[in-house]
Motif scaffolding. Structure first.
Motif, PDB file in Angstrom:
ATOM      1  N   GLY A 196       0.812  -1.217   0.000  1.00  0.00           N
ATOM      2  CA  GLY A 196       0.000   0.000   0.000  1.00  0.00           C
ATOM      3  C   GLY A 196       0.840   1.260   0.000  1.00  0.00           C
ATOM      4  N   HIS A 197       2.015   1.199   0.634  1.00  0.00           N
ATOM      5  CA  HIS A 197       2.921   2.343   0.630  1.00  0.00           C
ATOM      6  C   HIS A 197       3.523   2.526  -0.768  1.00  0.00           C
ATOM      7  CE1 HIS A 197       3.580   1.374   5.203  1.00  0.00           C
ATOM      8  NE2 HIS A 197       2.311   1.549   4.878  1.00  0.00           N
ATOM      9  N   ALA A 198       3.792   1.432  -1.444  1.00  0.00           N
ATOM     10  CA  ALA A 198       4.293   1.512  -2.813  1.00  0.00           C
ATOM     11  C   ALA A 198       3.245   2.114  -3.741  1.00  0.00           C
ATOM     12  CB  ALA A 198       4.703   0.122  -3.302  1.00  0.00           C
ATOM     13  N   LEU A 199       1.976   1.802  -3.483  1.00  0.00           N
ATOM     14  CA  LEU A 199       0.918   2.358  -4.313  1.00  0.00           C
ATOM     15  C   LEU A 199       0.869   3.876  -4.190  1.00  0.00           C
ATOM     16  CD1 LEU A 199      -1.455   1.869  -6.223  1.00  0.00           C
ATOM     17  CD2 LEU A 199      -2.928   1.610  -4.220  1.00  0.00           C
ATOM     18  N   LYS A 200       1.101   4.408  -2.998  1.00  0.00           N
ATOM     19  CA  LYS A 200       1.133   5.860  -2.830  1.00  0.00           C
ATOM     20  C   LYS A 200       2.226   6.470  -3.706  1.00  0.00           C
ATOM     21  CE  LYS A 200       2.124   9.556   0.464  1.00  0.00           C
ATOM     22  NZ  LYS A 200       2.462   9.920   1.870  1.00  0.00           N
ATOM     23  N   ASP A 201       3.407   5.872  -3.706  1.00  0.00           N
ATOM     24  CA  ASP A 201       4.494   6.384  -4.540  1.00  0.00           C
ATOM     25  C   ASP A 201       4.077   6.451  -6.008  1.00  0.00           C
ATOM     26  OD1 ASP A 201       5.965   6.404  -2.234  1.00  0.00           O
ATOM     27  OD2 ASP A 201       7.177   4.653  -2.732  1.00  0.00           O
ATOM     28  N   LEU A 202       3.500   5.372  -6.505  1.00  0.00           N
ATOM     29  CA  LEU A 202       3.146   5.317  -7.920  1.00  0.00           C
ATOM     30  C   LEU A 202       1.977   6.241  -8.232  1.00  0.00           C
ATOM     31  CD1 LEU A 202       3.564   1.516  -8.733  1.00  0.00           C
ATOM     32  CD2 LEU A 202       5.165   3.400  -9.088  1.00  0.00           C
ATOM     33  N   GLN A 203       1.043   6.397  -7.303  1.00  0.00           N
ATOM     34  CA  GLN A 203      -0.041   7.354  -7.539  1.00  0.00           C
ATOM     35  C   GLN A 203       0.505   8.761  -7.731  1.00  0.00           C
ATOM     36  OE1 GLN A 203      -2.561   6.734  -4.115  1.00  0.00           O
ATOM     37  NE2 GLN A 203      -3.922   5.307  -5.196  1.00  0.00           N
ATOM     38  N   LEU A 204       1.470   9.153  -6.922  1.00  0.00           N
ATOM     39  CA  LEU A 204       2.049  10.491  -7.030  1.00  0.00           C
ATOM     40  C   LEU A 204       2.895  10.632  -8.285  1.00  0.00           C
ATOM     41  CD1 LEU A 204       3.091  11.164  -3.314  1.00  0.00           C
ATOM     42  CD2 LEU A 204       1.085  12.023  -4.520  1.00  0.00           C
ATOM     43  N   ILE A 205       3.753   9.665  -8.541  1.00  0.00           N
ATOM     44  CA  ILE A 205       4.663   9.753  -9.686  1.00  0.00           C
ATOM     45  C   ILE A 205       3.898   9.732 -10.997  1.00  0.00           C
ATOM     46  CG2 ILE A 205       6.490   8.525 -10.932  1.00  0.00           C
ATOM     47  CD1 ILE A 205       7.530   7.587  -8.194  1.00  0.00           C
ATOM     48  N   LEU A 206       2.993   8.794 -11.154  1.00  0.00           N
ATOM     49  CA  LEU A 206       2.270   8.674 -12.421  1.00  0.00           C
ATOM     50  C   LEU A 206       1.293   9.827 -12.620  1.00  0.00           C
ATOM     51  CD1 LEU A 206       1.622   4.825 -12.549  1.00  0.00           C
ATOM     52  CD2 LEU A 206       3.381   6.150 -13.736  1.00  0.00           C
ATOM     53  N   SER A 207       0.706  10.348 -11.538  1.00  0.00           N
ATOM     54  CA  SER A 207      -0.152  11.534 -11.678  1.00  0.00           C
ATOM     55  C   SER A 207       0.651  12.710 -12.222  1.00  0.00           C
ATOM     56  CB  SER A 207      -0.777  11.904 -10.331  1.00  0.00           C
ATOM     57  OG  SER A 207      -1.694  10.925  -9.906  1.00  0.00           O
ATOM     58  N   ALA A 208       1.856  12.887 -11.725  1.00  0.00           N
ATOM     59  CA  ALA A 208       2.701  13.978 -12.210  1.00  0.00           C
ATOM     60  C   ALA A 208       3.092  13.793 -13.663  1.00  0.00           C
ATOM     61  CB  ALA A 208       3.950  14.090 -11.333  1.00  0.00           C
ATOM     62  N   LEU A 209       3.254  12.553 -14.106  1.00  0.00           N
ATOM     63  CA  LEU A 209       3.757  12.282 -15.457  1.00  0.00           C
ATOM     64  C   LEU A 209       2.674  12.279 -16.530  1.00  0.00           C
ATOM     65  CD1 LEU A 209       6.400   9.472 -14.792  1.00  0.00           C
ATOM     66  CD2 LEU A 209       6.801  11.886 -15.306  1.00  0.00           C
ATOM     67  N   VAL A 210       1.410  12.373 -16.149  1.00  0.00           N
ATOM     68  CA  VAL A 210       0.348  12.339 -17.158  1.00  0.00           C
ATOM     69  C   VAL A 210       0.489  13.503 -18.136  1.00  0.00           C
ATOM     70  CG1 VAL A 210      -2.139  12.666 -17.478  1.00  0.00           C
ATOM     71  CG2 VAL A 210      -1.310  11.012 -15.821  1.00  0.00           C
ATOM     72  N   GLY A 211       0.744  14.710 -17.645  1.00  0.00           N
ATOM     73  CA  GLY A 211       0.908  15.866 -18.520  1.00  0.00           C
ATOM     74  C   GLY A 211       2.063  15.721 -19.494  1.00  0.00           C
ATOM     75  N   PRO A 212       3.276  15.388 -19.023  1.00  0.00           N
ATOM     76  CA  PRO A 212       4.375  15.164 -19.962  1.00  0.00           C
ATOM     77  C   PRO A 212       4.097  14.071 -20.983  1.00  0.00           C
ATOM     78  CG  PRO A 212       5.237  15.460 -17.757  1.00  0.00           C
ATOM     79  CD  PRO A 212       3.748  15.421 -17.626  1.00  0.00           C
ATOM     80  N   MET A 213       3.449  12.986 -20.567  1.00  0.00           N
ATOM     81  CA  MET A 213       3.130  11.910 -21.510  1.00  0.00           C
ATOM     82  C   MET A 213       2.215  12.414 -22.619  1.00  0.00           C
ATOM     83  SD  MET A 213       2.455   8.806 -18.796  1.00  0.00           S
ATOM     84  CE  MET A 213       1.520   7.885 -20.018  1.00  0.00           C
ATOM     85  N   ALA A 214       1.172  13.145 -22.247  1.00  0.00           N
ATOM     86  CA  ALA A 214       0.238  13.655 -23.247  1.00  0.00           C
ATOM     87  C   ALA A 214       0.920  14.663 -24.168  1.00  0.00           C
ATOM     88  CB  ALA A 214      -0.965  14.298 -22.554  1.00  0.00           C
ATOM     89  N   TYR A 215       1.727  15.543 -23.603  1.00  0.00           N
ATOM     90  CA  TYR A 215       2.398  16.560 -24.423  1.00  0.00           C
ATOM     91  C   TYR A 215       3.361  15.929 -25.420  1.00  0.00           C
ATOM     92  CZ  TYR A 215       5.464  20.405 -25.733  1.00  0.00           C
ATOM     93  OH  TYR A 215       6.204  21.304 -26.457  1.00  0.00           O
ATOM     94  N   VAL A 216       4.178  15.010 -24.950  1.00  0.00           N
ATOM     95  CA  VAL A 216       5.157  14.372 -25.843  1.00  0.00           C
ATOM     96  C   VAL A 216       4.453  13.598 -26.949  1.00  0.00           C
ATOM     97  CG1 VAL A 216       6.954  12.600 -25.959  1.00  0.00           C
ATOM     98  CG2 VAL A 216       6.979  14.280 -24.107  1.00  0.00           C
ATOM     99  N   ALA A 217       3.349  12.927 -26.614  1.00  0.00           N
ATOM    100  CA  ALA A 217       2.608  12.190 -27.638  1.00  0.00           C
ATOM    101  C   ALA A 217       2.039  13.142 -28.689  1.00  0.00           C
ATOM    102  CB  ALA A 217       1.496  11.374 -26.994  1.00  0.00           C
TER     103      ALA A 217
END
Length: 604
Positions: A196-217
């Motif tokens: 569950g602690h690992a899930l928090k890390d990925l929720q934060l990291i992947l939420s931050a990366l959604v914008g860069p992913m969309a822009y680069v695409a």
């Protein structure tokens, strides 16, 4: 449409976004020699710079916000935390925008071109970095992610735990994210004990990366300003921090489909080797995305299939047909090989997997696609959501959006991005009403409300392209007309003027990103409305889950060991088990209204 990086920066161009052109005196700003010129003329340098800047800004801003120390369970603490996020955004954004404006007015056009690309990339990262930073504030003081061990987060943890127990793939759910969660838990936490602690890390990291992913695409198909104009609002609107991987894949899928269709349309210009390599590249990306989250493939498939048939070079000669088949074959085979584990599970279990979960979006007018209500609906019901608009129930925003869509289709029907978004929209629209019209008879939802997201996304794409085409053709028409009647005035519409206009619009987009990002993060702040299941419930649950030492988290409203939910160490993959008879399981309604909503009596 351009490639990700033009060959020559500062080359003459009639494009009005200020990305490339010549100064008003007609002299090129390009100079031979110089370290800046040498580096920026490399095809890979600026694209790599955009990627790096966008990712660094997104992750860096999220990490910066993890140092905001407030009590997120109280509303005053939440407001102070959100204000601190905005303060950080202003301290970072205002100097960057000031430099961009200075270069637009006083700098050389060459420097402005580079700055515009990097600033647009940075804004895409900042938009979702603000959302992720707000979520970091909401989860301050607890190691648990949104949802604690309940609902979908509990499902994901169970899948990851099963993988760590070597139980294989988790049913028909895309396995890549649970696998990443399992690996992250092993590498940085204590495996099953702290998944569950690992899930928090990925929720934060992947939420931050959604914008860069969309822009680069989108940079594969559009210039920086227009890629940002789609990526920023779409990322903020569709980002779901509880499951950021799902919506991130949708944002990336549409531009990648458009890029693949572009390769089919220009197949006669490719060598056999190039067709194979490009097909392999697209196949790898599509295969990995399928394992990451496969749901959007279903809704995009009908429109994509028909458009592929229409774009295939049937009448352009043997060479074009052969190269197109080579590209398609390499792409489809590669994607199928990579996606084989999930394809096998879908073939084995897909027919027996029935979605009977009904919630507020299932009760809405099926023609409404301009918004979304979570199953954490709070005080919303299908009686008061959506709010009825001024014209036949449609809001002013909806009318303006549809106007932009009409302009985009009218002016850009030959544009490959317009065609892709349009065909995907129509295909998803038809599937939506097919499943919805059979829901009462089959007692199955089959996830049709999720078409709201991809249809709304297509509408945003078409509307932004409508603005782009109006902008381009409007300035082109004005310049051409003035050149005939007043050449001196036509010369005033220079790349310098258009650069200044683009810089101003980028500043406004930055303001929208900060306001919209704060709105998105505010929805997920720990609920301070007892008894109402809104989006803040998932953050509150993270503060009500016990720590490994048995105590409550720092800011938990419960102070005793016995009050917080104990950690479930035996959490395993589980799926919703429908009632014995094949009927809908209706959420977001009261037992008293169950008969009026679902047509059956509540159980005693």
């Amino acid at each position: 449409m351009t490639d990700l990086a033009p060959n020559i920066i500062g080359a003459p161009s009639s494009r009005p976004d200020g990305a490339e052109g010549v100064p008003s005196d007609g002299k090129s700003t390009a100079r031979s020699g110089g370290r800046f010129d040498r580096w920026t003329q490399k095809r890979w340098f600026l694209p790599l710079g955009e990627v790096v800047v966008s990712v660094v800004v997104a992750l860096g801003f999220m990490l910066l916000c993890t140092h905001i120390s407030v009590n997120p369970v109280t509303r005053i603490g939440q407001v102070s935390g959100l204000a601190k996020v905005q303060q950080y955004a202003a301290l970072i954004g205002i100097p960057v925008l000031a430099v961009l404006l200075f270069l637009a007015y006083r700098g050389t056009l060459r420097y402005y071109q580079v700055a515009q690309r990097l600033v647009c990339a940075a804004l895409a990262g900042l938009a979702t970095g603000i959302v992720a930073g707000g979520i970091a504030v909401a989860l301050h003081g607890t190691p648990w992610g949104l949802g604690g061990q309940e609902g979908d987060p509990g499902n994901l943890m169970g899948m990851a735990n099963d993988m760590m127990r070597h139980k294989g793939l988790p049913g028909v759910y895309p396995p890549l994210f649970p696998a990443l969660l399992a690996l992250w838990a092993k590498a940085f936490h204590n495996g099953i004990a702290d998944v569950g602690h690992a899930l928090k890390d990925l929720q934060l990291i992947l939420s931050a990366l959604v914008g860069p992913m969309a822009y680069v695409a989108w940079r594969l198909m559009l210039r920086p300003f227009w890629a940002m104009a789609i990526a920023v609002p779409a990322s903020i609107v569709f980002l779901d921090p509880i499951r950021p991987y799902s919506h991130g894949s949708m944002l990336v899928l549409l531009p990648l489909l458009a890029a693949a269709f572009r390769e089919i349309r220009r197949a006669d210009q490719l060598t056999t080797r190039s067709a194979v390599l490009r097909g392999l590249g697209f196949g790898i990306v599509f295969g990995v995305m399928f394992l990451w989250y496969s749901g959007w493939y279903l809704w995009a498939a009908p429109g994509g299939f028909v458009l592929g048939l229409l774009l295939f070079p049937w009448r352009r000669g043997r060479v074009a047909v052969t190269r197109a088949l080579t590209f398609l074959g390499a792409m489809l085979v590669t994607a199928a090989v990579i996606g084989a584990p999930l394809l096998y599970q879908l073939a084995r279990l897909g027919a027996s997997t029935v979605d009977r979960y009904a919630y507020i979006n299932t009760y809405l007018d099926p023609a409404y696609v301009m918004g979304w209500a979570s199953d954490r609906a709070g005080e919303q019901t299908y009686h008061n959501f959506p709010v009825s608009g001024e014209l036949a129930g449609q809001t002013g925003f909806g009318i303006l959006l549809l106007l932009g869509v009409g302009i985009g289709v009218g002016l850009g029907l030959r544009n490959i991005v317009v065609r892709t978004a349009g065909f995907v929209l129509v295909g998803a629209w038809l599937l939506r009403f097919w499943f919805a019209s059979h829901m009462a008879h089959n007692q199955a939802v089959q996830l049709y409300p999720r078409t709201t997201w991809i249809i709304f996304y297509c509408l945003i794409i078409l509307a932004v392209l409508g603005l782009m085409l109006t902008y381009e053709r409007g300035f082109g028409w004005i310049r051409g007309t003035l050149q005939e009647v007043a050449p001196a005035r036509a010369a005033r519409i220079s790349p310098r003027l258009l650069s200044q206009l683009a810089a101003g619009l980028i500043c406004v987009t930055a303001l929208f990103a900060t306001m919209g990002g704060s709105w998105s993060a505010n929805r997920f702040m720990p609920s301070t409305n007892p008894g109402i299941e809104d989006l803040g419930l998932d953050a509150l649950r993270a503060h009500l889950q016990q720590l490994p030492n048995g105590k409550c988290p720092k800011y938990s409203p419960y102070k005793g060991r016995q009050d917080c939910a104990p950690v479930n160490m035996k959490l395993s993959e589980y799926v919703f088990v429908p009632p014995a008879r094949p009927s809908l399981w209706c959420a977001n309604t009261t037992p008293q209204n169950l008969e009026f909503v679902c047509g059956r009596q509540p159980k005693n």
